[in-house]
Scaffold this motif. Structure first.
Motif, PDB file in Angstrom:
ATOM      1  N   LYS A  11      -2.043  -4.783 -56.826  1.00 30.34           N
ATOM      2  CA  LYS A  11      -2.080  -3.377 -56.424  1.00 30.34           C
ATOM      3  C   LYS A  11      -2.299  -3.178 -54.931  1.00 30.34           C
ATOM      4  CE  LYS A  11      -4.197  -2.029 -60.812  1.00 30.34           C
ATOM      5  NZ  LYS A  11      -5.427  -1.539 -61.437  1.00 30.34           N
ATOM      6  N   LEU A  12      -2.962  -4.123 -54.284  1.00 37.36           N
ATOM      7  CA  LEU A  12      -3.366  -3.950 -52.883  1.00 37.36           C
ATOM      8  C   LEU A  12      -2.606  -4.881 -51.954  1.00 37.36           C
ATOM      9  CD1 LEU A  12      -7.251  -3.814 -53.339  1.00 37.36           C
ATOM     10  CD2 LEU A  12      -5.651  -1.896 -53.283  1.00 37.36           C
ATOM     11  N   THR A  13      -2.498  -4.475 -50.704  1.00 35.71           N
ATOM     12  CA  THR A  13      -1.950  -5.353 -49.678  1.00 35.71           C
ATOM     13  C   THR A  13      -3.008  -6.399 -49.344  1.00 35.71           C
ATOM     14  OG1 THR A  13      -2.809  -4.071 -47.819  1.00 35.71           O
ATOM     15  CG2 THR A  13      -0.626  -3.417 -48.691  1.00 35.71           C
ATOM     16  N   PRO A  14      -2.632  -7.486 -48.682  1.00 29.13           N
ATOM     17  CA  PRO A  14      -3.639  -8.496 -48.305  1.00 29.13           C
ATOM     18  C   PRO A  14      -4.795  -7.925 -47.484  1.00 29.13           C
ATOM     19  CG  PRO A  14      -1.452  -9.433 -48.123  1.00 29.13           C
ATOM     20  CD  PRO A  14      -1.265  -7.961 -48.411  1.00 29.13           C
ATOM     21  N   ILE A  15      -4.520  -7.021 -46.541  1.00 28.98           N
ATOM     22  CA  ILE A  15      -5.605  -6.471 -45.724  1.00 28.98           C
ATOM     23  C   ILE A  15      -6.484  -5.538 -46.553  1.00 28.98           C
ATOM     24  CG2 ILE A  15      -4.283  -4.547 -44.724  1.00 28.98           C
ATOM     25  CD1 ILE A  15      -7.005  -6.598 -42.915  1.00 28.98           C
ATOM     26  N   GLN A  16      -5.903  -4.769 -47.470  1.00 30.91           N
ATOM     27  CA  GLN A  16      -6.703  -3.906 -48.342  1.00 30.91           C
ATOM     28  C   GLN A  16      -7.628  -4.747 -49.220  1.00 30.91           C
ATOM     29  OE1 GLN A  16      -3.420  -1.860 -50.209  1.00 30.91           O
ATOM     30  NE2 GLN A  16      -3.716  -0.020 -48.957  1.00 30.91           N
ATOM     31  N   LEU A  17      -7.112  -5.829 -49.728  1.00 36.42           N
ATOM     32  CA  LEU A  17      -7.904  -6.731 -50.561  1.00 36.42           C
ATOM     33  C   LEU A  17      -9.024  -7.373 -49.750  1.00 36.42           C
ATOM     34  CD1 LEU A  17      -7.850  -7.705 -53.523  1.00 36.42           C
ATOM     35  CD2 LEU A  17      -6.542  -9.678 -52.730  1.00 36.42           C
ATOM     36  N   ASN A  23     -15.457  -7.736 -47.803  1.00 37.50           N
ATOM     37  CA  ASN A  23     -16.214  -7.145 -46.694  1.00 37.50           C
ATOM     38  C   ASN A  23     -15.546  -7.387 -45.344  1.00 37.50           C
ATOM     39  OD1 ASN A  23     -18.002  -6.467 -48.713  1.00 37.50           O
ATOM     40  ND2 ASN A  23     -19.433  -8.094 -48.225  1.00 37.50           N
ATOM     41  N   GLY A  24     -14.232  -7.409 -45.344  1.00 38.23           N
ATOM     42  CA  GLY A  24     -13.496  -7.644 -44.111  1.00 38.23           C
ATOM     43  C   GLY A  24     -13.429  -6.414 -43.222  1.00 38.23           C
ATOM     44  N   THR A  25     -12.829  -6.613 -42.065  1.00 37.19           N
ATOM     45  CA  THR A  25     -12.625  -5.528 -41.105  1.00 37.19           C
ATOM     46  C   THR A  25     -11.217  -5.647 -40.546  1.00 37.19           C
ATOM     47  OG1 THR A  25     -14.957  -5.544 -40.494  1.00 37.19           O
ATOM     48  CG2 THR A  25     -13.451  -4.486 -38.958  1.00 37.19           C
ATOM     49  N   GLU A  26     -10.506  -4.545 -40.529  1.00 34.90           N
ATOM     50  CA  GLU A  26      -9.169  -4.537 -39.950  1.00 34.90           C
ATOM     51  C   GLU A  26      -9.261  -4.374 -38.435  1.00 34.90           C
ATOM     52  OE1 GLU A  26      -7.496  -1.192 -41.972  1.00 34.90           O
ATOM     53  OE2 GLU A  26      -8.847   0.196 -40.977  1.00 34.90           O
ATOM     54  N   PRO A  27      -8.203  -4.700 -37.716  1.00 38.03           N
ATOM     55  CA  PRO A  27      -8.253  -4.579 -36.257  1.00 38.03           C
ATOM     56  C   PRO A  27      -8.409  -3.127 -35.801  1.00 38.03           C
ATOM     57  CG  PRO A  27      -6.352  -5.881 -36.951  1.00 38.03           C
ATOM     58  CD  PRO A  27      -6.944  -5.272 -38.177  1.00 38.03           C
ATOM     59  N   PRO A  28      -9.222  -2.888 -34.769  1.00 37.09           N
ATOM     60  CA  PRO A  28      -9.339  -1.539 -34.233  1.00 37.09           C
ATOM     61  C   PRO A  28      -8.034  -1.122 -33.563  1.00 37.09           C
ATOM     62  CG  PRO A  28     -10.473  -3.088 -32.819  1.00 37.09           C
ATOM     63  CD  PRO A  28     -10.041  -3.854 -34.038  1.00 37.09           C
ATOM     64  N   PHE A  29      -7.733   0.161 -33.639  1.00 32.41           N
ATOM     65  CA  PHE A  29      -6.550   0.770 -33.019  1.00 32.41           C
ATOM     66  C   PHE A  29      -5.237   0.250 -33.597  1.00 32.41           C
ATOM     67  CE2 PHE A  29      -9.945   0.785 -29.809  1.00 32.41           C
ATOM     68  CZ  PHE A  29     -10.115   2.152 -29.654  1.00 32.41           C
ATOM     69  N   LYS A  30      -5.292  -0.603 -34.617  1.00 29.07           N
ATOM     70  CA  LYS A  30      -4.088  -1.140 -35.249  1.00 29.07           C
ATOM     71  C   LYS A  30      -4.213  -0.978 -36.758  1.00 29.07           C
ATOM     72  CE  LYS A  30      -3.177  -4.416 -31.606  1.00 29.07           C
ATOM     73  NZ  LYS A  30      -3.083  -5.805 -31.206  1.00 29.07           N
ATOM     74  N   ASN A  31      -4.581   0.220 -37.156  1.00 32.47           N
ATOM     75  CA  ASN A  31      -4.732   0.528 -38.575  1.00 32.47           C
ATOM     76  C   ASN A  31      -4.166   1.920 -38.827  1.00 32.47           C
ATOM     77  OD1 ASN A  31      -7.214   2.460 -38.457  1.00 32.47           O
ATOM     78  ND2 ASN A  31      -7.851   0.664 -37.267  1.00 32.47           N
ATOM     79  N   ALA A 120      -7.852   0.552 -44.384  1.00 29.20           N
ATOM     80  CA  ALA A 120      -7.400  -0.237 -45.525  1.00 29.20           C
ATOM     81  C   ALA A 120      -8.177   0.065 -46.804  1.00 29.20           C
ATOM     82  CB  ALA A 120      -7.496  -1.728 -45.209  1.00 29.20           C
ATOM     83  N   ALA A 121      -9.327   0.704 -46.692  1.00 24.94           N
ATOM     84  CA  ALA A 121     -10.131   1.060 -47.859  1.00 24.94           C
ATOM     85  C   ALA A 121      -9.807   2.459 -48.368  1.00 24.94           C
ATOM     86  CB  ALA A 121     -11.620   0.975 -47.512  1.00 24.94           C
ATOM     87  N   LEU A 122      -8.916   3.143 -47.661  1.00 19.93           N
ATOM     88  CA  LEU A 122      -8.641   4.545 -47.943  1.00 19.93           C
ATOM     89  C   LEU A 122      -7.180   4.817 -48.255  1.00 19.93           C
ATOM     90  CD1 LEU A 122     -10.573   6.064 -44.899  1.00 19.93           C
ATOM     91  CD2 LEU A 122     -11.429   5.845 -47.246  1.00 19.93           C
TER      92      LEU A 122
END
Length: 143
Positions: A11-17, A23-31, A120-122
């Motif tokens: 159901k989720l993309t790798p970054i969403q997962l 407890n990951g974090t996506e890159p700032p300004f690139k989300n 990615a959590a939203l």
């Protein structure tokens, strides 16, 4: 296992997962939502439960969506996070137990809080799609 946790890999993309489950974090300004200014609500990508509103979103120059408050404080769980040698407050969704981001005491008045949330959590629901997607009760916020 929660009903929400079934088949997340499908159901989720790798970054969403990574963000929500590890407890990951996506890159700032690139989300996806860091600079979105459209009116609407932000729901938990896993449970679909409304978490934040564009009305409470503000530009914090941190590179992630920032909100002054959640739509329903009962759907937010705060936990002490001491990873990476820091002391901060993690924000999780109560129903899906997903990692969302962190809350900091450096937001604008009057509350002074900054909920720094991973896109990615939203999932964003635009105001003109609230009714058709089952969130019609939130249209009152934008009247």
């Amino acid at each position: 296992m929660s009903e929400y946790k079934k088949d997340l890999e499908k159901k989720l993309t790798p970054i969403q997962l990574e963000v929500t489950q590890n407890n990951g974090t996506e890159p700032p300004f690139k989300n996806e939502y860091w600079n979105l200014t459209d009116p609407g609500i932000y729901v938990d990508i896993i449970s679909g439960i409304p978490l934040f509103s564009s009305i409470d979103k503000f530009e914090s120059d941190c590179g992630w969506p920032s909100f002054t408050k959640p739509l329903d404080v009962k759907e937010i769980v705060e936990k002490l996070d001491t990873t990476f040698g820091m002391r901060r407050t993690e924000v999780r969704s109560k129903t899906a137990d997903s990692h969302l981001g962190h809350v900091f005491p450096d937001g604008p008045p009057p509350l002074g809080t900054r909920y720094c949330i991973n896109s990615a959590a939203l999932q964003f629901i635009p105001v003109d799609e609230l009714e058709e997607k089952g969130y019609g009760e939130y249209q009152r916020l934008f009247a």
